[in-house]
Design a protein around this motif. Structure first.
Motif, short mmCIF file in Angstrom:
data_model
loop_
_atom_site.label_atom_id
_atom_site.label_comp_id
_atom_site.label_asym_id
_atom_site.label_seq_id
_atom_site.Cartn_x
_atom_site.Cartn_y
_atom_site.Cartn_z
N SER A 43 0.86 -1.17 0.00
CA SER A 43 0.00 0.00 0.00
C SER A 43 0.90 1.23 0.00
N VAL A 44 0.78 2.06 -1.03
CA VAL A 44 1.70 3.19 -1.21
C VAL A 44 0.91 4.47 -1.47
N SER A 45 1.33 5.55 -0.84
CA SER A 45 0.82 6.88 -1.17
C SER A 45 2.00 7.77 -1.51
N LEU A 46 1.75 8.79 -2.32
CA LEU A 46 2.83 9.63 -2.85
C LEU A 46 2.42 11.10 -2.77
N TYR A 47 3.36 11.94 -2.31
CA TYR A 47 3.08 13.37 -2.16
C TYR A 47 4.23 14.21 -2.69
N GLU A 48 3.86 15.35 -3.27
CA GLU A 48 4.84 16.34 -3.73
C GLU A 48 4.39 17.69 -3.17
N PRO A 49 4.94 18.10 -2.01
CA PRO A 49 4.41 19.26 -1.29
C PRO A 49 4.37 20.56 -2.09
N GLU A 50 5.34 20.79 -2.97
CA GLU A 50 5.35 22.04 -3.73
C GLU A 50 4.14 22.11 -4.66
N ALA A 51 3.96 21.08 -5.46
CA ALA A 51 2.85 21.07 -6.42
C ALA A 51 1.49 21.03 -5.72
N GLN A 52 1.41 20.28 -4.62
CA GLN A 52 0.14 20.14 -3.90
C GLN A 52 -0.09 21.24 -2.87
N LYS A 53 0.89 22.17 -2.78
CA LYS A 53 0.79 23.31 -1.86
C LYS A 53 0.51 22.86 -0.43
N LEU A 54 1.30 21.91 0.02
CA LEU A 54 1.14 21.38 1.38
C LEU A 54 2.12 22.07 2.32
N ASN A 55 1.60 22.70 3.36
CA ASN A 55 2.48 23.27 4.37
C ASN A 55 2.77 22.24 5.47
N ILE A 56 3.57 22.64 6.44
CA ILE A 56 3.99 21.69 7.48
C ILE A 56 2.80 21.13 8.25
N GLU A 57 1.82 22.00 8.57
CA GLU A 57 0.65 21.54 9.32
C GLU A 57 -0.14 20.50 8.52
N ALA A 64 -0.45 11.86 10.34
CA ALA A 64 -1.30 11.38 11.43
C ALA A 64 -2.46 10.53 10.91
N GLU A 65 -3.03 10.93 9.78
CA GLU A 65 -4.18 10.20 9.23
C GLU A 65 -3.75 8.90 8.54
N LYS A 66 -2.65 8.96 7.79
CA LYS A 66 -2.20 7.77 7.05
C LYS A 66 -1.54 6.73 7.95
N LYS A 67 -0.91 7.19 9.04
CA LYS A 67 -0.19 6.31 9.96
C LYS A 67 0.73 5.33 9.21
N PRO A 68 1.62 5.84 8.40
CA PRO A 68 2.49 4.94 7.62
C PRO A 68 3.48 4.20 8.51
N ASP A 69 3.79 2.98 8.11
CA ASP A 69 4.87 2.24 8.77
C ASP A 69 6.23 2.73 8.28
N ALA A 90 7.86 13.34 10.79
CA ALA A 90 7.33 11.98 10.68
C ALA A 90 7.56 11.20 11.98
N LYS A 91 8.75 11.33 12.54
CA LYS A 91 9.07 10.64 13.80
C LYS A 91 8.16 11.13 14.93
N LYS A 92 7.89 12.42 14.94
CA LYS A 92 7.07 13.02 16.00
C LYS A 92 5.60 12.63 15.87
N THR A 93 5.14 12.48 14.61
CA THR A 93 3.71 12.30 14.34
C THR A 93 3.26 10.85 14.36
N CYS A 94 4.13 9.97 13.86
CA CYS A 94 3.71 8.56 13.76
C CYS A 94 4.89 7.64 14.06
N ASN A 95 4.58 6.47 14.49
CA ASN A 95 5.60 5.48 14.83
C ASN A 95 6.06 4.80 13.55
N CYS A 96 7.06 5.38 12.91
CA CYS A 96 7.45 4.88 11.58
C CYS A 96 8.96 4.84 11.45
#
Length: 482
Positions: A43-57, A64-69, A90-96
């Motif tokens: 199971s894989v998800s992929l993100y590109e913060p610049e194009a998707q305009k994702l900030n740190i929050e 937190a929602e995806k809870k990736p391993d 990532a370390k702070k948000t989820c156990n991965c």
């Protein structure tokens, strides 16, 4: 099976004022890894913060929602610190487990894992597809991954670097990059390459047999030139046309034209299939001639870039370039005669380069008459010959990696050079572009309103950058006088 999240480290802010002209590119490297892992059942998800305009929050919320391993981060040298911040988040948000890949990780893996092992659990050194797959299997089975080639990790309070992984020879065995994981309309090229809004990047080969003193590409993709078959490439081009409505392609190979037989097969296939795609590629000067350029143009190549670098035979030899200035002029002349848009790339700041040689190069750029010239300050990336020259006596933890930007706003070697590179690049751009003939040449190549808008926006970005260079140069001169 493990849940994997792949993400690119942000980068655009590093470009300074010229960031308004910078593109947002689909992360092909992570895209290949995503599709490969997905093909193998993960199971894989992929993100590109610049194009998707994702900030740190927003990224934190995704973690937190995806809870990736597993969180896999792709990074080059200048955005390495952003990769560090992503890893901490990532370390702070989820156990991965956090894995870092890319050219910086491949260049100095032992330094990175020793200093940042609280951030990164593993570094992928070299190509990532099979290394990631084998690492995930080890983690699933709770096995030590010391038998997985191409890894660097911290264990028992020391660095562990496994043997190099052989490069993938059968590139056709890899699925196409997972473009379906991110809306493709979010991506667009650097504005000087934007002719249509439906523009896509494609990679058709890996490795470069040349040995340029400033290029670090071989660290991840190797020196051996390996290719996708013409059939594979034409299949991907057709898919982009049919599924995404592609009108333009940027072929991102280091040198698309090395294998002439494959090049001819691809071009003839594009003509036969009537793909009607317009495209850009990079070529090495010795890898094309006028007949080849004619066929490429018939197949849709309207725009071609050449790394010329210098007009000085001495500097070309230092750089490891196997051609002469006259060969450069011959090829550019041929492409211009065919009506192609030509781009010439130059680098200033090689060891012992003189201001006279630089001035000669600027005059040469004017003489050979490309549509666009790019005058860049030397960026000696770690792992290159030039890096060893300029930084061999500087501890790695004292180097500010965020300044290692290919179209950088400031020189990273001025302290080690007697050249004022910001001032030199400012003057080179002024001399080349502020000529009526050159402006008319550029205008003559504009064929769409989208291209016109892109040129205007890109030109304003270059102007803003030149003003910054001029201001910084003036301040430096004033400080010197005081």
């Amino acid at each position: 099976m493990l849940n994997v999240l792949l993400i690119s480290a942000p980068y655009v802010d590093l470009y300074g004022p010229i960031k308004s002209a910078a593109g947002r590119y689909f992360p092909l490297g992570l895209g290949y890894i995503a599709s490969f892992l997905k093909k193998n059942g993960y199971s894989v998800s992929l993100y590109e913060p610049e194009a998707q305009k994702l900030n740190i929050e927003e990224i934190s919320k995704i973690f937190a929602e995806k809870k990736p391993d597993i969180v896999g981060i792709g990074s080059a040298t200048p955005n390495f610190y952003n990769a560090v911040e992503l890893a901490k988040l990532a370390k702070k948000t989820c156990n991965c487990k956090v894995i870092l890949g890319g050219i910086h990780a491949s260049a100095i893996p032992e330094f990175i894992i020793e200093k940042y092992h609280t951030c990164f659990d593993y570094l992928v050194v070299g190509e990532g597809e099979y290394t990631m797959l084998e690492l995930l299997k080890c983690l699933e089975n709770k096995q030590m991954p010391d038998s997985v080639p191409g890894l660097c990790f911290w264990h028992e309070n020391k660095v562990n670097l496994t043997p190099c992984r052989p490069f993938i020879m059968d590139l056709d065995s890899l699925p196409y990059p997972a473009r379906d994981m991110i809306p493709q309309e979010l991506f667009y090229p650097n504005l000087h390459n934007a002719r249509y809004s439906k523009c896509f990047t494609i990679l058709t080969s890996r490795g470069c047999p040349f040995n340029c003193s400033f290029c670090a590409s071989g660290l991840t993709l190797g020196k051996k030139y390996r290719v996708n078959s013409a059939e594979y490439v034409l299949g991907e081009m057709s898919m982009l046309k049919e599924q995404y409505g592609a009108r333009q392609l940027l072929i991102t190979d280091d040198t698309f034209t090395i294998n002439k037989n494959r090049l001819l097969e691809i071009c003839e296939g594009m003509i036969k299939k009537k793909l009607n795609l317009e495209w850009f590629c990079f070529s090495q000067i010795t890898a094309v001639d006028e007949e080849t350029l004619k066929l490429m143009k018939r197949a849709g190549c309207y725009n071609i870039g050449f790394g010329i670098e210098s007009a000085s035979p001495r500097i070309l030899k230092i750089m490891g370039k196997p051609y002469s200035p006259q060969q450069c002029k011959t090829v550019i002349d041929a492409a211009n005669r065919l009506g192609m848009k030509t781009q010439a790339f130059f680098v200033f700041g090689e060891p012992e380069e003189t201001i006279e040689e630089i001035n000669s190069t600027v005059n040469f750029a004017i003489d050979i008459n490309p549509t666009l010239s790019f005058f860049n300050m030397l960026v000696p990336y770690p792992g290159t010959k030039d890096f060893q020259y300029f930084f061999k006596d500087i501890p790695l933890d004292q180097i500010d990696w965020k300044n290692f930007v290919a179209i950088g706003t400031k020189s990273v070697i001025n302290k080690n050079s007697n050249l004022d590179l910001e001032k030199i690049v400012f003057n080179a751009n002024l001399k080349f572009y502020m000529r009526p003939r050159q402006l008319l040449h550029i205008i003559s190549k504009i064929k769409t309103f989208h291209e016109l808008y892109s040129y205007i926006k890109g030109g304003l970005g270059l102007l803003a950058q030149m003003i910054t260079w001029k201001t910084e140069t003036r301040q430096t001169d004033e400080n010197t006088l005081n």
